[in-house]
Design a protein around this motif. Structure first.
Motif, PDB file in Angstrom:
ATOM      1  N   THR A  80      -0.421  -7.030   5.990  1.00 27.24           N
ATOM      2  CA  THR A  80      -0.027  -5.658   5.664  1.00 27.24           C
ATOM      3  C   THR A  80       1.305  -5.291   6.301  1.00 27.24           C
ATOM      4  OG1 THR A  80      -1.450  -4.861   7.436  1.00 27.24           O
ATOM      5  CG2 THR A  80      -2.339  -4.768   5.217  1.00 27.24           C
ATOM      6  N   ASP A  81       1.557  -5.743   7.529  1.00 27.71           N
ATOM      7  CA  ASP A  81       2.829  -5.405   8.174  1.00 27.71           C
ATOM      8  C   ASP A  81       4.010  -5.965   7.387  1.00 27.71           C
ATOM      9  OD1 ASP A  81       1.496  -4.063  10.198  1.00 27.71           O
ATOM     10  OD2 ASP A  81       1.541  -5.764  11.584  1.00 27.71           O
ATOM     11  N   GLY A  82       3.906  -7.217   6.950  1.00 23.87           N
ATOM     12  CA  GLY A  82       4.964  -7.821   6.144  1.00 23.87           C
ATOM     13  C   GLY A  82       5.129  -7.117   4.813  1.00 23.87           C
ATOM     14  N   ALA A  83       4.002  -6.742   4.180  1.00 24.16           N
ATOM     15  CA  ALA A  83       4.059  -6.048   2.891  1.00 24.16           C
ATOM     16  C   ALA A  83       4.693  -4.672   3.034  1.00 24.16           C
ATOM     17  CB  ALA A  83       2.658  -5.928   2.294  1.00 24.16           C
ATOM     18  N   VAL A  84       4.310  -3.934   4.081  1.00 26.59           N
ATOM     19  CA  VAL A  84       4.888  -2.611   4.302  1.00 26.59           C
ATOM     20  C   VAL A  84       6.400  -2.721   4.499  1.00 26.59           C
ATOM     21  CG1 VAL A  84       5.021  -0.701   5.962  1.00 26.59           C
ATOM     22  CG2 VAL A  84       2.790  -1.486   5.134  1.00 26.59           C
ATOM     23  N   ALA A  85       6.836  -3.673   5.309  1.00 26.93           N
ATOM     24  CA  ALA A  85       8.275  -3.857   5.542  1.00 26.93           C
ATOM     25  C   ALA A  85       8.989  -4.224   4.241  1.00 26.93           C
ATOM     26  CB  ALA A  85       8.505  -4.935   6.601  1.00 26.93           C
ATOM     27  N   PHE A  86       8.404  -5.130   3.463  1.00 29.98           N
ATOM     28  CA  PHE A  86       9.013  -5.579   2.215  1.00 29.98           C
ATOM     29  C   PHE A  86       9.150  -4.426   1.216  1.00 29.98           C
ATOM     30  CE2 PHE A  86       8.616  -7.148  -2.140  1.00 29.98           C
ATOM     31  CZ  PHE A  86       9.622  -8.099  -2.190  1.00 29.98           C
ATOM     32  N   TYR A  87       8.056  -3.738   0.920  1.00 25.53           N
ATOM     33  CA  TYR A  87       8.098  -2.694  -0.111  1.00 25.53           C
ATOM     34  C   TYR A  87       8.890  -1.469   0.336  1.00 25.53           C
ATOM     35  CZ  TYR A  87       5.036  -5.551  -2.893  1.00 25.53           C
ATOM     36  OH  TYR A  87       4.531  -6.589  -3.636  1.00 25.53           O
ATOM     37  N   THR A  88       8.876  -1.177   1.618  1.00 29.11           N
ATOM     38  CA  THR A  88       9.702  -0.075   2.121  1.00 29.11           C
ATOM     39  C   THR A  88      11.178  -0.378   1.880  1.00 29.11           C
ATOM     40  OG1 THR A  88       8.065   0.514   3.796  1.00 29.11           O
ATOM     41  CG2 THR A  88      10.304   1.293   4.153  1.00 29.11           C
ATOM     42  N   ALA A  89      11.586  -1.616   2.173  1.00 30.86           N
ATOM     43  CA  ALA A  89      12.994  -2.007   1.995  1.00 30.86           C
ATOM     44  C   ALA A  89      13.370  -2.121   0.523  1.00 30.86           C
ATOM     45  CB  ALA A  89      13.252  -3.332   2.712  1.00 30.86           C
ATOM     46  N   VAL A  90      12.517  -2.739  -0.273  1.00 30.25           N
ATOM     47  CA  VAL A  90      12.843  -2.998  -1.677  1.00 30.25           C
ATOM     48  C   VAL A  90      12.802  -1.728  -2.521  1.00 30.25           C
ATOM     49  CG1 VAL A  90      12.015  -4.166  -3.767  1.00 30.25           C
ATOM     50  CG2 VAL A  90      12.206  -5.432  -1.620  1.00 30.25           C
ATOM     51  N   LEU A  91      11.772  -0.892  -2.316  1.00 29.51           N
ATOM     52  CA  LEU A  91      11.599   0.298  -3.154  1.00 29.51           C
ATOM     53  C   LEU A  91      12.189   1.559  -2.542  1.00 29.51           C
ATOM     54  CD1 LEU A  91       7.943  -0.366  -4.329  1.00 29.51           C
ATOM     55  CD2 LEU A  91      10.083  -0.867  -5.556  1.00 29.51           C
ATOM     56  N   ASP A  92      12.639   1.472  -1.286  1.00 29.52           N
ATOM     57  CA  ASP A  92      13.238   2.616  -0.593  1.00 29.52           C
ATOM     58  C   ASP A  92      12.317   3.830  -0.646  1.00 29.52           C
ATOM     59  OD1 ASP A  92      15.154   3.953   0.903  1.00 29.52           O
ATOM     60  OD2 ASP A  92      16.235   4.658  -0.871  1.00 29.52           O
ATOM     61  N   ARG A  93      11.043   3.586  -0.309  1.00 21.65           N
ATOM     62  CA  ARG A  93      10.032   4.642  -0.289  1.00 21.65           C
ATOM     63  C   ARG A  93       9.370   4.675   1.075  1.00 21.65           C
ATOM     64  NH1 ARG A  93      11.481   7.710  -4.203  1.00 21.65           N
ATOM     65  NH2 ARG A  93      11.480   6.732  -6.224  1.00 21.65           N
ATOM     66  N   PRO A  94       9.041   5.861   1.554  1.00 20.48           N
ATOM     67  CA  PRO A  94       8.333   5.940   2.831  1.00 20.48           C
ATOM     68  C   PRO A  94       6.879   5.475   2.675  1.00 20.48           C
ATOM     69  CG  PRO A  94       8.570   8.122   1.877  1.00 20.48           C
ATOM     70  CD  PRO A  94       9.331   7.174   0.987  1.00 20.48           C
ATOM     71  N   VAL A  95       6.282   5.114   3.797  1.00 17.85           N
ATOM     72  CA  VAL A  95       4.897   4.654   3.829  1.00 17.85           C
ATOM     73  C   VAL A  95       4.130   5.494   4.834  1.00 17.85           C
ATOM     74  CG1 VAL A  95       3.381   2.715   4.417  1.00 17.85           C
ATOM     75  CG2 VAL A  95       5.517   2.304   3.181  1.00 17.85           C
ATOM     76  N   ARG A  96       2.954   5.953   4.423  1.00 17.92           N
ATOM     77  CA  ARG A  96       2.054   6.647   5.336  1.00 17.92           C
ATOM     78  C   ARG A  96       1.002   5.642   5.792  1.00 17.92           C
ATOM     79  NH1 ARG A  96      -1.196  10.866   2.467  1.00 17.92           N
ATOM     80  NH2 ARG A  96      -2.514   9.084   2.036  1.00 17.92           N
ATOM     81  N   GLU A 101      -5.729   1.597   5.439  1.00 18.52           N
ATOM     82  CA  GLU A 101      -4.824   1.425   4.317  1.00 18.52           C
ATOM     83  C   GLU A 101      -3.507   2.153   4.581  1.00 18.52           C
ATOM     84  OE1 GLU A 101      -5.932   1.637  -0.147  1.00 18.52           O
ATOM     85  OE2 GLU A 101      -5.445   3.690   0.431  1.00 18.52           O
ATOM     86  N   SER A 102      -2.418   1.534   4.140  1.00 17.01           N
ATOM     87  CA  SER A 102      -1.123   2.202   4.137  1.00 17.01           C
ATOM     88  C   SER A 102      -0.838   2.595   2.696  1.00 17.01           C
ATOM     89  CB  SER A 102      -0.033   1.263   4.648  1.00 17.01           C
ATOM     90  OG  SER A 102      -0.281   0.914   5.989  1.00 17.01           O
ATOM     91  N   ALA A 103      -0.020   3.626   2.499  1.00 20.79           N
ATOM     92  CA  ALA A 103       0.264   4.080   1.136  1.00 20.79           C
ATOM     93  C   ALA A 103       1.745   4.339   0.958  1.00 20.79           C
ATOM     94  CB  ALA A 103      -0.527   5.348   0.828  1.00 20.79           C
ATOM     95  N   LEU A 104       2.300   3.820  -0.160  1.00 17.70           N
ATOM     96  CA  LEU A 104       3.669   4.139  -0.555  1.00 17.70           C
ATOM     97  C   LEU A 104       3.672   5.553  -1.103  1.00 17.70           C
ATOM     98  CD1 LEU A 104       4.547   0.868  -2.474  1.00 17.70           C
ATOM     99  CD2 LEU A 104       5.569   1.623  -0.331  1.00 17.70           C
ATOM    100  N   LEU A 105       4.683   6.324  -0.727  1.00 21.70           N
ATOM    101  CA  LEU A 105       4.757   7.721  -1.131  1.00 21.70           C
ATOM    102  C   LEU A 105       5.921   7.959  -2.093  1.00 21.70           C
ATOM    103  CD1 LEU A 105       4.303   9.363   2.395  1.00 21.70           C
ATOM    104  CD2 LEU A 105       2.526   8.818   0.726  1.00 21.70           C
ATOM    105  N   VAL A 106       5.696   8.822  -3.067  1.00 23.54           N
ATOM    106  CA  VAL A 106       6.744   9.319  -3.953  1.00 23.54           C
ATOM    107  C   VAL A 106       6.604  10.833  -3.934  1.00 23.54           C
ATOM    108  CG1 VAL A 106       7.616   9.435  -6.311  1.00 23.54           C
ATOM    109  CG2 VAL A 106       6.785   7.260  -5.391  1.00 23.54           C
ATOM    110  N   HIS A 107       7.678  11.523  -3.547  1.00 27.75           N
ATOM    111  CA  HIS A 107       7.656  12.986  -3.409  1.00 27.75           C
ATOM    112  C   HIS A 107       6.508  13.424  -2.492  1.00 27.75           C
ATOM    113  CE1 HIS A 107      10.674  12.985  -6.495  1.00 27.75           C
ATOM    114  NE2 HIS A 107       9.839  12.484  -7.373  1.00 27.75           N
ATOM    115  N   GLY A 108       6.262  12.636  -1.443  1.00 29.90           N
ATOM    116  CA  GLY A 108       5.241  12.972  -0.461  1.00 29.90           C
ATOM    117  C   GLY A 108       3.821  12.661  -0.868  1.00 29.90           C
ATOM    118  N   GLN A 109       3.611  12.144  -2.087  1.00 30.83           N
ATOM    119  CA  GLN A 109       2.268  11.845  -2.587  1.00 30.83           C
ATOM    120  C   GLN A 109       2.025  10.341  -2.592  1.00 30.83           C
ATOM    121  OE1 GLN A 109      -0.035  14.254  -3.397  1.00 30.83           O
ATOM    122  NE2 GLN A 109       1.541  15.562  -2.517  1.00 30.83           N
ATOM    123  N   PRO A 110       0.833   9.894  -2.174  1.00 28.49           N
ATOM    124  CA  PRO A 110       0.529   8.460  -2.225  1.00 28.49           C
ATOM    125  C   PRO A 110       0.393   7.991  -3.667  1.00 28.49           C
ATOM    126  CG  PRO A 110      -1.393   9.709  -1.501  1.00 28.49           C
ATOM    127  CD  PRO A 110      -0.265  10.684  -1.635  1.00 28.49           C
TER     128      PRO A 110
END
Length: 179
Positions: A80-96, A101-110
């Motif tokens: 999960t740590d590697g996935a969070v780092a990867f998708y945060t960098a690639v998609l430029d989205r924050p993660v909660r 579970e961690s969640a990618l956010l768009v406009h503050g929503q998971p």
């Protein structure tokens, strides 16, 4: 075989380059899908396959609580740590981050979850698509009547009643009952 999760991006070529520079691979594209948009199929550092979509005439569809539409998607991965780092960098989205579970956010929503799965039962890390339905039990029965299979019977989850199904061609997906 899984249904493919696509992420909307502003620039498929730039995002595909980010996938490569962050340790992922791009298997297809980016290529033009006529006037609809530009797309690519990629895999993250653990091998989980996903798509990129740069909408032009077809902008895609927002995740939302409408029957038949996407309700949720989640990555099952041992890293999960590697996935969070990867998708945060690639998609430029924050993660909660949460305990399980961690969640990618768009406009503050998971919009997509990242869940740790140490044991994947012989399956590689993968994205799992959930479609919204009014009744998970009825949908599972209907899927069987249409030639599909029930892989995991309807059951209660933290997100709602869900079932894991297979379409007649063997593609796996989940349904999630609207609350």
């Amino acid at each position: 075989m899984q249904w493919t999760t696509y992420f909307a991006v502003d620039d498929a070529d730039h995002t595909a380059q980010l996938v490569r520079s962050c340790g992922g691979t791009v298997a297809v594209g980016p290529l033009q899908a006529e006037r609809a948009g530009r797309m690519a199929i990629a895999a993250d550092v653990s091998g989980a396959v996903f798509g990129l979509w740069q909408g032009e005439e077809h902008t895609g569809r927002e995740a939302g609580p409408e029957p038949g539409g996407p309700a949720w998607t989640e990555l099952l991965t041992p890293d999960t740590d590697g996935a969070v780092a990867f998708y945060t960098a690639v998609l430029d989205r924050p993660v909660r981050h949460a305990d399980d579970e961690s969640a990618l956010l768009v406009h503050g929503q998971p919009v997509a979850g990242i869940r740790h799965r140490a044991e994947l039962r012989g399956h590689p890390p993968r994205w799992r698509v959930h479609f919204a339905v009014r009744d998970a039990d009825a949908t599972a029965r209907h899927a069987v009547g249409l030639g599909g299979r029930v892989l995991v019977p309807p059951h209660d989850t933290a997100r709602g009643r869900a079932a894991r199904l297979s379409d007649p061609q063997g593609g796996h997906f989940s349904v999630l009952e609207l609350r």
